[in-house]
Design an enzyme around this catalytic site. Structure first.
Site, short mmCIF file in Angstrom:
data_model
loop_
_atom_site.label_atom_id
_atom_site.label_comp_id
_atom_site.label_asym_id
_atom_site.label_seq_id
_atom_site.Cartn_x
_atom_site.Cartn_y
_atom_site.Cartn_z
N ASN A 12 0.87 -1.18 0.00
CA ASN A 12 0.00 0.00 0.00
C ASN A 12 0.91 1.23 0.00
O ASN A 12 1.51 1.56 1.02
CB ASN A 12 -0.89 -0.04 1.26
CG ASN A 12 -1.93 1.05 1.25
OD1 ASN A 12 -1.92 1.94 0.41
ND2 ASN A 12 -2.82 1.00 2.23
N LYS A 19 3.31 0.72 3.11
CA LYS A 19 2.98 -0.36 4.04
C LYS A 19 3.11 -1.68 3.29
O LYS A 19 2.73 -1.76 2.13
CB LYS A 19 1.54 -0.22 4.53
CG LYS A 19 1.34 0.93 5.47
CD LYS A 19 -0.07 0.87 6.05
CE LYS A 19 -0.41 2.16 6.73
NZ LYS A 19 -1.81 2.46 6.78
N ARG A 95 -2.55 -2.14 -3.48
CA ARG A 95 -3.80 -1.43 -3.28
C ARG A 95 -3.75 -0.18 -4.16
O ARG A 95 -2.88 0.67 -4.01
CB ARG A 95 -3.96 -1.02 -1.82
CG ARG A 95 -5.20 -0.21 -1.61
CD ARG A 95 -5.39 0.18 -0.17
NE ARG A 95 -6.54 1.05 -0.08
CZ ARG A 95 -6.64 2.07 0.75
NH1 ARG A 95 -5.65 2.35 1.57
NH2 ARG A 95 -7.72 2.81 0.76
N HIS A 185 -12.35 3.80 0.14
CA HIS A 185 -12.37 2.82 1.24
C HIS A 185 -13.06 1.52 0.83
O HIS A 185 -13.59 0.80 1.67
CB HIS A 185 -13.13 3.37 2.49
CG HIS A 185 -12.44 4.50 3.19
ND1 HIS A 185 -13.13 5.54 3.74
CD2 HIS A 185 -11.13 4.73 3.44
CE1 HIS A 185 -12.28 6.38 4.31
NE2 HIS A 185 -11.06 5.92 4.14
N HIS A 210 -16.89 3.36 8.08
CA HIS A 210 -15.43 3.39 8.21
C HIS A 210 -15.08 4.76 8.80
O HIS A 210 -15.09 5.77 8.09
CB HIS A 210 -14.77 3.20 6.83
CG HIS A 210 -13.28 3.25 6.87
ND1 HIS A 210 -12.48 2.15 6.62
CD2 HIS A 210 -12.42 4.26 7.12
CE1 HIS A 210 -11.22 2.49 6.73
NE2 HIS A 210 -11.15 3.78 7.02
N ASN A 213 -9.22 8.50 10.33
CA ASN A 213 -8.86 9.88 9.99
C ASN A 213 -9.60 10.30 8.73
O ASN A 213 -10.16 11.38 8.65
CB ASN A 213 -7.34 9.97 9.83
CG ASN A 213 -6.91 11.40 9.76
OD1 ASN A 213 -7.51 12.26 10.38
ND2 ASN A 213 -5.88 11.66 8.98
N ARG A 243 -10.64 16.74 6.81
CA ARG A 243 -11.42 17.06 5.61
C ARG A 243 -12.84 17.49 5.99
O ARG A 243 -13.41 16.95 6.94
CB ARG A 243 -11.50 15.84 4.69
CG ARG A 243 -10.20 15.53 3.99
CD ARG A 243 -10.27 14.25 3.20
NE ARG A 243 -9.27 13.31 3.66
CZ ARG A 243 -9.28 12.01 3.41
NH1 ARG A 243 -10.24 11.48 2.68
NH2 ARG A 243 -8.34 11.24 3.86
N GLU A 336 -13.54 1.32 15.61
CA GLU A 336 -13.13 0.12 16.36
C GLU A 336 -12.82 0.43 17.82
O GLU A 336 -12.93 -0.44 18.68
CB GLU A 336 -11.88 -0.49 15.71
CG GLU A 336 -12.16 -1.09 14.34
CD GLU A 336 -10.89 -1.46 13.58
OE1 GLU A 336 -9.86 -1.74 14.22
OE2 GLU A 336 -10.93 -1.46 12.34
N ASN A 337 -12.39 1.69 18.08
CA ASN A 337 -11.81 1.98 19.40
C ASN A 337 -12.57 2.95 20.28
O ASN A 337 -12.18 3.16 21.42
CB ASN A 337 -10.40 2.56 19.22
CG ASN A 337 -9.45 1.55 18.64
OD1 ASN A 337 -9.23 0.52 19.25
ND2 ASN A 337 -8.93 1.84 17.46
N GLU A 387 -7.97 -4.34 5.16
CA GLU A 387 -7.90 -4.02 3.73
C GLU A 387 -6.84 -4.87 3.03
O GLU A 387 -7.01 -5.27 1.88
CB GLU A 387 -7.58 -2.53 3.55
CG GLU A 387 -8.75 -1.66 3.98
CD GLU A 387 -8.35 -0.22 4.29
OE1 GLU A 387 -7.58 -0.02 5.24
OE2 GLU A 387 -8.83 0.68 3.60
P1 AMP Z 1 -7.31 5.32 11.06
O1 AMP Z 1 -7.26 6.40 10.01
O2 AMP Z 1 -8.27 4.24 10.79
O3 AMP Z 1 -5.93 4.83 11.46
O4 AMP Z 1 -7.87 6.06 12.37
C1 AMP Z 1 -7.12 7.07 13.00
C2 AMP Z 1 -8.01 7.81 13.97
O5 AMP Z 1 -8.63 6.91 14.87
C3 AMP Z 1 -7.20 8.74 14.87
O6 AMP Z 1 -7.03 9.97 14.26
C4 AMP Z 1 -8.06 8.84 16.09
O7 AMP Z 1 -8.93 9.92 15.92
C5 AMP Z 1 -8.88 7.58 16.10
N1 AMP Z 1 -8.54 6.68 17.19
C6 AMP Z 1 -7.58 5.74 17.23
N2 AMP Z 1 -7.58 5.12 18.43
C7 AMP Z 1 -8.57 5.69 19.15
C8 AMP Z 1 -9.09 5.49 20.48
N3 AMP Z 1 -8.57 4.59 21.29
N4 AMP Z 1 -10.12 6.28 20.87
C9 AMP Z 1 -10.62 7.20 20.04
N5 AMP Z 1 -10.20 7.42 18.79
C10 AMP Z 1 -9.18 6.68 18.35
#
Ligand code: AMP
Length: 409
Positions: A12, A19, A95, A185, A210, A213, A243, A336-337, A387
């Site tokens: 990627n 990656k 990708r 995505h 999804h 960021n 964005r 997820e988090n 992905e």
């Molecule tokens: P990604 O682009 O899928 O890697 O997601 C990145 C974004 O996920 C980060 O900018 C955070 O805003 C959010 N994020 C990651 N871990 C957490 C967490 N434990 N709690 C809240 N937001 C999280």
């Protein structure tokens, strides 16, 4: 048992990052994964993970070619070795973000494919330049030895009807300039919705959220995309980390006329200085924005509220394409988090019968789980995205069919 090797290298390529992941396809098990960062800077960095053992290496990488040369060496030499020789790698899956309307299936990287990606550079400049650079660097490192496959992210969205992808502009803008909603995505939306179909085939009308960021929603009916929120570019749709998502298009000429900013300057601000960051003035990371809001920061609270409001509003909007709603999936960094964000979004959808189970929701981080209450009329799930596995599966399938390998064994 097949004689074809079962290892696929997934790539990627970003503008300054790369990656990679080596996946053993019989068990769909990751053997090696890693990231090259700060490519093109004075000093770059590689994180290389072999079955949980991690190497962090600072090394200059002038370009993607230099990064690939290092990865290749690490893959076949010393303690970092993942294969005895390169011919153990059945294929390299890239990708590719934006291939236009032409490629709906994974395809061997040929000059035609490169031309199609080049043609779409004006629409996805950063992503498509990076993809092309990744192809070239992989070709240089691995030569003709290993077939290279492009798996297009927008392919999953190709099943949308014109009503979902055409903009209400003169039709010639679509035919002459290729202006339409493409969606992004795709690999992530595809992975989580296919996974839900494996687990609960009865859920036919599904919305995948999804939320990372970058953030987008995808409405999936019987496994096929019927609508998505990102548009011509990944700027459209719901609000994101930096964005703005959809805004009144008249804002752009208004800003040009009143401030003298150029289209490029406004485009940069909409992509990099807006969203959570632009509204809060604090950060693009939701965790920072939540912490600031908890301390009473008004702008952070507005940013948070708008994130919830736009996500919930667009979930409601895309139910039209599904004719109802059976399940919602949360995925990516936030999905997820962040139980708080999942709850706030679901609470805005109670009129659809969406009821989250607070206790279960609060406990779920980065693992597959149903988080709906027993009373909920709609399933709610957390499914970590993968992905790379989508790219690896498509690459492996194409290579096996090319080699006449029995796909049923
Ligand atoms: P990604 O682009 O899928 O890697 O997601 C990145 C974004 O996920 C980060 O900018 C955070 O805003 C959010 N994020 C990651 N871990 C957490 C967490 N434990 N709690 C809240 N937001 C999280």
């Amino acid at each position: 048992m097949s004689s074809l090797s079962s290892k696929i290298l997934v790539i990627n390529t970003g503008s300054s990052s790369l990656k990679f992941q080596l996946i053993e396809m019989y068990e769909e098990r990751s053997i090696i994964r890693g990231t090259c960062e700060r490519i093109g800077e004075e000093m770059g960095h590689i994180e290389y993970n072999k079955k949980g053992r991690i190497w962090n290496i600072d090394v200059p990488m002038a370009d993607h070619r230099a990064a690939f040369a290092i990865i290749k060496k690490m893959l076949i030499e010393g303690e970092t070795r993942g294969v005895k020789s390169l011919d153990e790698i059945a294929g390299i899956g890239h990708r590719a973000v934006q291939g236009g309307e032409k490629y709906v299936e994974a395809t061997l990287v040929t000059q035609d494919v490169k031309d199609a990606i080049t043609e779409m550079i004006p629409i996805a400049p950063i992503h498509n330049r990076a993809t092309l650079s990744g192809f070239e660097a992989a070709e240089e490192a691995f030569g003709d030895l290993i077939p290279q496959v492009a798996v297009f992210d927008n392919a999953f969205h190709n099943t949308m009807k014109p009503e979902a992808y055409i903009y209400a502009l003169p039709y010639e803008f679509y035919t002459d300039y290729k202006i339409r909603k493409y969606g992004y995505h795709g690999a992530s939306h595809r992975y989580v919705t296919e996974r839900l179909r494996e687990l609960y085939p009865a859920y036919r009308r599904v919305i995948s959220c999804h939320l990372g960021n970058g953030a987008s929603l995808c409405a999936v009916l019987d496994g096929k995309c019927v609508d998505t929120t990102m548009g011509l570019t990944p700027l459209g749709g719901i609000m994101m980390g930096t964005r703005c998502g959809n805004i009144d298009p008249a804002i752009i000429p208004y800003l040009q006329n009143t401030t003298g900013m150029t289209a490029d300057e406004i485009d940069y601000i909409m992509n990099n200085k807006s969203g959570l960051l632009g509204l809060s003035g604090v950060s693009s990371d939701l965790r920072d924005v939540e912490a600031a809001a908890a301390e009473g920061n008004y702008r952070a609270q507005i940013a948070l509220d708008l994130f919830v409001y736009t996500a919930a509003t667009y979930i409601a909007a895309v139910t039209v394409s599904l004719g109802g709603l059976d399940a919602i999936i949360f995925t990516a960094g936030i999905g997820e988090n962040d139980p708080g964000m999942r709850k706030m979004i679901c609470d805005r959808l109670k009129h659809f019968g969406v009821e989250i189970d607070d206790k279960i929701n609060n406990e779920v981080r980065r693992r597959e789980c149903s988080i709906a209450s027993l009373d909920s009329k709609v399933g709610i799930f957390v499914i970590p995205t993968n992905e790379e596995l989508v790219v690896a599966r498509d690459t492996y399938k194409l290579i096996r069919s090319m080699k006449g390998d029995d796909l049923d064994d």
